[in-house]
Enzyme design. Sequence first.
Site, PDB file in Angstrom:
ATOM      1  N   ASN A 323      24.429 -31.507 -15.324  1.00 37.08           N
ATOM      2  CA  ASN A 323      24.320 -32.219 -14.059  1.00 37.08           C
ATOM      3  C   ASN A 323      25.223 -31.564 -13.040  1.00 37.08           C
ATOM      4  O   ASN A 323      26.417 -31.397 -13.280  1.00 37.08           O
ATOM      5  CB  ASN A 323      24.764 -33.658 -14.246  1.00 37.08           C
ATOM      6  CG  ASN A 323      23.584 -34.574 -14.319  1.00 37.08           C
ATOM      7  OD1 ASN A 323      22.775 -34.584 -13.390  1.00 37.08           O
ATOM      8  ND2 ASN A 323      23.462 -35.307 -15.399  1.00 37.08           N
ATOM      9  N   ARG A 325      26.090 -32.547 -10.063  1.00 33.47           N
ATOM     10  CA  ARG A 325      26.672 -33.390  -9.023  1.00 33.47           C
ATOM     11  C   ARG A 325      27.775 -34.261  -9.619  1.00 33.47           C
ATOM     12  O   ARG A 325      27.945 -34.305 -10.832  1.00 33.47           O
ATOM     13  CB  ARG A 325      25.596 -34.272  -8.397  1.00 33.47           C
ATOM     14  CG  ARG A 325      24.940 -35.150  -9.422  1.00 33.47           C
ATOM     15  CD  ARG A 325      23.835 -35.988  -8.813  1.00 33.47           C
ATOM     16  NE  ARG A 325      22.861 -36.386  -9.800  1.00 33.47           N
ATOM     17  CZ  ARG A 325      22.916 -37.519 -10.476  1.00 33.47           C
ATOM     18  NH1 ARG A 325      23.917 -38.359 -10.299  1.00 33.47           N
ATOM     19  NH2 ARG A 325      22.001 -37.826 -11.364  1.00 33.47           N
TER      20      ARG A 325
END
Lengths: 700, 541
Positions: A323, A325
């Site tokens: 991921n 973010r």
Amino acid sequence: MAAYRNTPGFQRVLHAVKHVCFSKQRCGVIICRYSTVYDPNEKVSLIIRVIKTCKKMGIKTVAVHSDVDSSAVHVKVADEAVCVGPAPTSKSYLNMDAIMNAIKQTGAQAVHPGYGFLSENKEFAKRLAAEGVTFIGPDTHAIQAMGDKIESKLIAKAAKVNTIPGFDGVVKDAEEAVKIAGEIGYPVMIKASAGGGGKGMRIAWNDEETREGFRFSSQEALSSFGDDRLLIEKFIDNPRHIEIQVLADKHGDALWLNERECSIQRRNQKVVEEAPSTFLDPDTRRAMGEQAVSLANAVKYSSAGTVEFLVDSKKNFYFLEMNTRLQVEHPITECITGLDLVQQMIRIAKGYKLQHKQSDIPINGWAVESRVYAEDPYKSFGLPSIGRLSQYQEPLDLPNVRVDSGIQEGSDISIYYDPMISKLVTYGKTREEALKKMEDALDNYVIRGVTHNIPLLREIIVHPRFVSGDISTKFLPEVYPDGFKGHMLTAGERRELLATAAALYVAAQLRSQKFLGDLRVSVVPAESRQWELCVELDKGVHMLGVSRSGNNYTVEIDGEKVEVSGEWNLASALLPITINGKHRTLQCLLRTAAGEISLQYLGTSFKLRVLSNLAASLSKHMPEKVPEDTSSILRSPMPGSVVAVSVKPGDNVAEGQEICVIEAMKMQNSMTAAKTAKVKSVHCKAGDTVGEGDLLVELE
Amino acid sequence: MNDKQHFSERHNRPRAVTLTLLSVARALCYSVSHLSVQERIEKKRKAALTGGGQLRIAAQHKRGKLTARERLELLLDPDSFVEYDMFVEHRCSDFGMEADHNKYPGDSVVTGQGRINGRLVYVFSQDFTVFGGSLSGAHAQKVCKIMDQAMMVGAPVIGLNDSGGARIQEGVESLAGYADIFLRNVMASGVVPQISLIMGPCAGGAVYSPALTDFTFMVKDTSYLFITGPDVVKSVTNEDVTQEELGGAKTHTTVSGVAHRAFENDIDALLNLRDFFNFLPLSNKDPAPVTECHDPRDRLVPGLDTIVPLESTKAYDMLDIVHGIVDEREFFEIMPNYAKNIVVGFARMNGRTVGIVGNQPKVASGCLDINSSVKGARFVRFCDAFNIPIITFVDVPGFLPGTAQEYGGIIRHGAKLLYAFAEATVPKITVITRKAYGGAYDVMSSKHLRGDVNYAWPSAEVAVMGAKGAVQIIFRGKENQAEAEAEYVEKFANPFPAAVRGFVDDIIQPSTTRKRICRDLEVLASKKQTNPWKKHANIPL
């Protein structure tokens, strides 16, 4: 906030943050871009989170908003706000010119890209670079590489990260299947190449099962998909979802900031997370951390990122995805490491080297995060609910409690929003302490106007399996095979609840006799020291004796005495009391003139009815109200929109036949007939928005 | 029999009375000669307490209804009931009514006074087990007695109605009884609060007593009110209608507006009535009651800052505003299911009873029509009569247009609400939350109708009409309507035109509304205002 309630495709996007720390003279803007079709609440809370850190760092912030968002919370907390256009995202948040103007106008120096369209837009990156504006977050190359499942798996393999072992080619026959299974190691999963929805899927634990599974799966695959090609993959038995937080700078250095245990999930969405995990030993942790860092290095990652792993019962771990973010659950990592991840991201973006060495990264204490959702946990562990937050009070006065939210009292939760209300984080020196804090925090969290999942959260964190750390991604269906039913009261708890309701009732009765400044003589009977009450709870009827001395009540239930004392502030949402010397916080959700009392106790709300003995004895004469025959009417189980209606009046439907489909929160729910009958009337059509309990179809 | 009539006719002549008494005593001696007076008293009391007897009580229970006495026990504080006229018996001598077994001590009604949360109240409770609760001359006389006393001492009257109608055997005496009660209902109107709780049948002339009282509540499924029952309706108009459809709780709380609230059953109704009673002053000479309040008077209500949607066409729930502002979110709504475009009811501010009136944007955009005007007017007049301050929340796009409304007389009905607000001399606080358009702006407790404190929220728009309509008139035929509309919005769709003229006293942040109102009410508690002397005013009925 109302404008986009009716526009499902609405994207609320940009938020800008201006700061001075980049250079003392000029200002910097950090713009967060959100793809927020379904989850702006979550995203708004992230903006607020970013703004908080900026304030701490002395960075001034600018929120970018469309004209309908002007009263949103993040706009209020930012130092400045710039309106970038009208509601449609193409004219505001996605309008690159408007954003660039906002940056120039405010003299911004940095942009927080958030995630979504603009963060992956090379043109935008180029324009920012041309203006000399810093981009906070990983570069677009890394985002794109990790965004693709196949590519990310290949990169991971190349970087010597464990991936789920399997045979990507087509398996010819049963014997080849056995051979491959032997190479991969049992258990294995045999699945149709063209498959989906569990069809043509078998799990095998030995050679025999593999042969059998191969045969059945290929038949099923052929009949279901007209394609009998099969794949074999390692089956991860009872996996845990554990992820590693990484931090990498632009100079090729990277750190792993320990793990987060995110196994408690429903429908692949995380519900309760904690850091560290009870399951990992230092060696496994280091192994996972090192692999995560090597993956980050492999894609020249800079900024904060998360590498997700599945971990089986033997502590084998396999890469799932990365991921790029800042994740919802990042606060628990901050709690145990003491790092401010947003601050680190800003530093990295500015080009600073990492402040810390791997050996500097500690595990201090324990942190737990609960995701508080506007959902009805009694339906499939959480179907979305909607409403206006008529009362909302976060438990922030408790120590070591952190709440990240993007809403406030009065906010509307609609079907077009992510139903997340907040992320509730508690911290303690030990896991036990953190969990105890979480109990208190959940008990002190006031949410009125929407149904919420606090009952479920409160149950999970005290469940013996969770407390002992025996969890997996299947925790919820395993622990509650028949669905979540709320807290089951023990006999002692039941007495506590009954006693509290009785005491509350008497306190309210006594208060209603108090008139101030009345010139007329009111004749209150000399206060009787003893009340005889009858309390109903779940069809059980209890005769209670209550006696009072000041704010202390002694309640006698079935020969047992319960002492309840408290301030009995009848206006407060919270009811802090002491029951038999134990401190408890209950919440009074409802108190009517007719004696109905709803109390939230141990997270679950219980309906009680308190009557005087006289009223209770006369109750037997009251007529039974005939409940609606629910088999012949179909009501919407949740707010949502009607996707399709498959019947019309006069049609004959069989029991279990689909009548219509309701969609809410990306989930489609098929509504079926409860009996075989003729359709009497249809009260909805495709495209309608329906509320919970709305009549959809009537059968004869 | 003759002797007894003698007795009642000549009771004011001492000599004759003595003689008659003697003969009565002689007559009675045959049947009860073996009993002492004390025993007879006991026997009568016992008979009075069982009403129509165990069989009829069982039948009453079977219908899902409580007896007259059980109801009073639930309604009043324990041991507070003081009964009057337990020995009164009917005086009818026709159709065998004079027989001993047709005499019930106390007849078909239980009357007296008692306390609700310590405060005095006069009550009558019709006893369906005695002649179906039918109204005899004696029954009426008992009711009149407590009403007279209630007015004298200044205490509310609560009637629990459960009566088959007139005592037909008594003929005109029963009718006279009704009229005696009606007269007292009218005389007491505006002097003491009068509440009717319909707990069984109430038909024919009997319906006019509840209709004259301030509030009529009903019990679902077991009570009904109508002038003529389904049988008569069928024979006269050939309509097929059930009792429930014709005059049940649902009909009267949603369609006719005759009843103000309906409750699930007897117990629910009586417990709610106790709660409701706490809002009311005892009489027109008493101030609105103030109870102990745990809700801080200066509490901010942050949710209100975002409640009014930015688009003026979007609805929101006025009840959210009301609940947010009043003490402990407690609001006793009157007529919640009738003319829902206006919200009225009782609440408390810092412990003091207030009447709340609010346009409901969620229903018909909150416009005023015939039904909502009448509903609002009657409520405002009650508050004014009983010293209850009125808080008005305004979001009104105007009066509802159309032939149905005009033919129905919206002019004179709308005038009632205007009249009620204008004549009211109690403290009046008005908050314009959004639209205040046209004549409806004037009506809704505006400054011009002697509003004491009038506030506007920043979202307020006070104008003759909405921008679109106004522009079509002002700039008829002009090309660029959109531009003109924007100009109009800029000029009028904000609180300033009213504020610069002093028609609103301040523009306030919505979250501070509770704090401001609590403070104003303290100041206005000593408000004194009188209307010019008149015999009575002439409201456009």
